[in-house]
Design an enzyme around this catalytic site. Structure first.
Site, PDB file in Angstrom:
ATOM      1  N   GLY A   1       0.756  -1.065   0.090  1.00  0.00           N
ATOM      2  CA  GLY A   1       0.143   0.078   0.044  1.00  0.00           C
ATOM      3  C   GLY A   1       0.747   1.229   0.134  1.00  0.00           C
ATOM      4  O   GLY A   1       1.777   1.255   0.410  1.00  0.00           O
TER       5      GLY A   1
ATOM      6  N   GLN B   1       2.982   9.831   1.221  1.00  0.00           N
ATOM      7  CA  GLN B   1       4.424   9.372   1.290  1.00  0.00           C
ATOM      8  C   GLN B   1       5.341   9.808   0.290  1.00  0.00           C
ATOM      9  O   GLN B   1       6.505   9.536   0.297  1.00  0.00           O
ATOM     10  CB  GLN B   1       4.114   7.647   1.558  1.00  0.00           C
ATOM     11  CG  GLN B   1       3.319   7.367   2.621  1.00  0.00           C
ATOM     12  CD  GLN B   1       3.303   5.787   2.977  1.00  0.00           C
ATOM     13  OE1 GLN B   1       2.565   5.267   2.128  1.00  0.00           O
ATOM     14  NE2 GLN B   1       4.544   4.960   3.058  1.00  0.00           N
TER      15      GLN B   1
ATOM     16  N   CYS C   1       5.654  -0.101   7.048  1.00  0.00           N
ATOM     17  CA  CYS C   1       5.721   0.912   6.279  1.00  0.00           C
ATOM     18  C   CYS C   1       6.787   1.321   5.437  1.00  0.00           C
ATOM     19  O   CYS C   1       7.764   1.157   5.944  1.00  0.00           O
ATOM     20  CB  CYS C   1       5.310   2.052   7.107  1.00  0.00           C
ATOM     21  SG  CYS C   1       4.815   3.574   6.189  1.00  0.00           S
ATOM     22  N   LEU C   2       6.590   1.533   4.140  1.00  0.00           N
ATOM     23  CA  LEU C   2       7.650   1.785   3.252  1.00  0.00           C
ATOM     24  C   LEU C   2       8.015   3.254   3.730  1.00  0.00           C
ATOM     25  O   LEU C   2       9.479   3.438   3.373  1.00  0.00           O
ATOM     26  CB  LEU C   2       7.019   2.158   1.800  1.00  0.00           C
ATOM     27  CG  LEU C   2       6.599   0.752   1.218  1.00  0.00           C
ATOM     28  CD1 LEU C   2       5.933   1.229  -0.340  1.00  0.00           C
ATOM     29  CD2 LEU C   2       7.486  -0.018   1.091  1.00  0.00           C
TER      30      LEU C   2
ATOM     31  N   HIS D   1      -4.679   1.672   7.585  1.00  0.00           N
ATOM     32  CA  HIS D   1      -3.039   2.232   7.560  1.00  0.00           C
ATOM     33  C   HIS D   1      -2.844   3.395   6.666  1.00  0.00           C
ATOM     34  O   HIS D   1      -2.496   4.317   6.997  1.00  0.00           O
ATOM     35  CB  HIS D   1      -2.113   1.146   7.422  1.00  0.00           C
ATOM     36  CG  HIS D   1      -0.801   1.375   7.216  1.00  0.00           C
ATOM     37  ND1 HIS D   1       0.284   0.559   8.209  1.00  0.00           N
ATOM     38  CD2 HIS D   1      -0.055   2.124   6.415  1.00  0.00           C
ATOM     39  CE1 HIS D   1       1.327   1.258   7.842  1.00  0.00           C
ATOM     40  NE2 HIS D   1       1.517   2.154   6.745  1.00  0.00           N
ATOM     41  N   GLU D   2      -3.284   3.089   5.457  1.00  0.00           N
ATOM     42  CA  GLU D   2      -3.185   4.164   4.231  1.00  0.00           C
ATOM     43  C   GLU D   2      -3.927   5.541   4.489  1.00  0.00           C
ATOM     44  O   GLU D   2      -3.603   6.480   4.322  1.00  0.00           O
ATOM     45  CB  GLU D   2      -3.525   3.618   2.932  1.00  0.00           C
ATOM     46  CG  GLU D   2      -2.514   2.392   2.543  1.00  0.00           C
ATOM     47  CD  GLU D   2      -1.147   2.417   2.789  1.00  0.00           C
ATOM     48  OE1 GLU D   2      -0.566   3.632   2.612  1.00  0.00           O
ATOM     49  OE2 GLU D   2      -0.517   1.480   2.954  1.00  0.00           O
TER      50      GLU D   2
ATOM     51  N   HIS E   1      -2.321   7.638   6.910  1.00  0.00           N
ATOM     52  CA  HIS E   1      -1.425   8.404   6.180  1.00  0.00           C
ATOM     53  C   HIS E   1      -1.910   9.903   5.686  1.00  0.00           C
ATOM     54  O   HIS E   1      -1.487  11.125   5.736  1.00  0.00           O
ATOM     55  CB  HIS E   1      -0.623   7.873   5.121  1.00  0.00           C
ATOM     56  CG  HIS E   1       0.646   6.836   5.323  1.00  0.00           C
ATOM     57  ND1 HIS E   1       1.775   7.339   6.123  1.00  0.00           N
ATOM     58  CD2 HIS E   1       0.513   5.529   5.213  1.00  0.00           C
ATOM     59  CE1 HIS E   1       2.230   6.371   6.231  1.00  0.00           C
ATOM     60  NE2 HIS E   1       2.055   5.186   5.599  1.00  0.00           N
TER      61      HIS E   1
END
Ligand code: NI
Length: 167
Positions: free
Chosen positions: A46, A51, A91-92, A133-134, A137
């Site tokens: 994701g 991000q 997470c990236l 989660h996304e 962000h």
């Protein structure tokens, strides 16, 4: 298509609140395609526009085994969050860090698709976790913000050390 640089925690730009997309046009579709390429390349399941330092409400997700089920959520809104589940998240923007976060088990998300049409999806399990989660962000929240202060301090120290090693 182009790969986009991913912001790393604790970059303050990860705390920005994303604005709704006024019109789903070619510039948004280009952003989605670049975000998808960046997510698959990373690789991750994701990615939120926040991000990649674009503060618009756009999220891409693909939780499939074969990486052939891209889901795009524009202006997503959560509704009917029920139950709870706790799983290990990564997470990236927080490379190499994984920890347990409690999330709703089932969610309904209302959003626009790539044509700007309103859609909704009710789902659970990993996809529900990923959506939560996304969407976090887009509201300036990274999963580590859900952890204790002590853990956050340790994570920042670990990431700072990694940055020195790779710099
Ligand atoms: Ni993330």
């Amino acid at each position: 298509m182009a790969l986009l640089p991913i912001l790393r925690f604790p970059d303050p730009r990860l705390k920005k609140i994303a604005a709704p997309v006024a019109k789903v046009d070619d510039s948004i579709r280009k952003l989605v395609s670049d975000m998808a390429e960046t997510m698959y390349e990373a690789p991750g399941i994701g990615l939120a526009a926040t991000q990649v330092n674009v503060h618009k409400q756009v999220v891409v997700i693909d939780t499939s085994e074969d990486k052939n089920d891209l889901r795009v959520f524009i202006n997503p809104r959560l509704e009917n969050c029920t139950g709870s589940q706790t799983g290990e998240e990564g997470c990236l923007s927080v490379p190499g860090i994984y920890d347990k976060v409690e999330r709703a088990e089932q969610v309904t998300v209302h959003y626009l698709d790539l044509e700007g049409k309103p859609r909704s999806l009710t789902t659970d399990g990993l996809l529900a976790v990923c959506i939560q989660h996304e969407l976090d962000h887009l509201n300036g929240t990274v999963f580590v913000d859900h952890l204790s202060q002590l853990k956050q301090t340790r994570i920042k120290a670990k990431l700072a050390k990694q940055a020195r090693v790779t710099a």
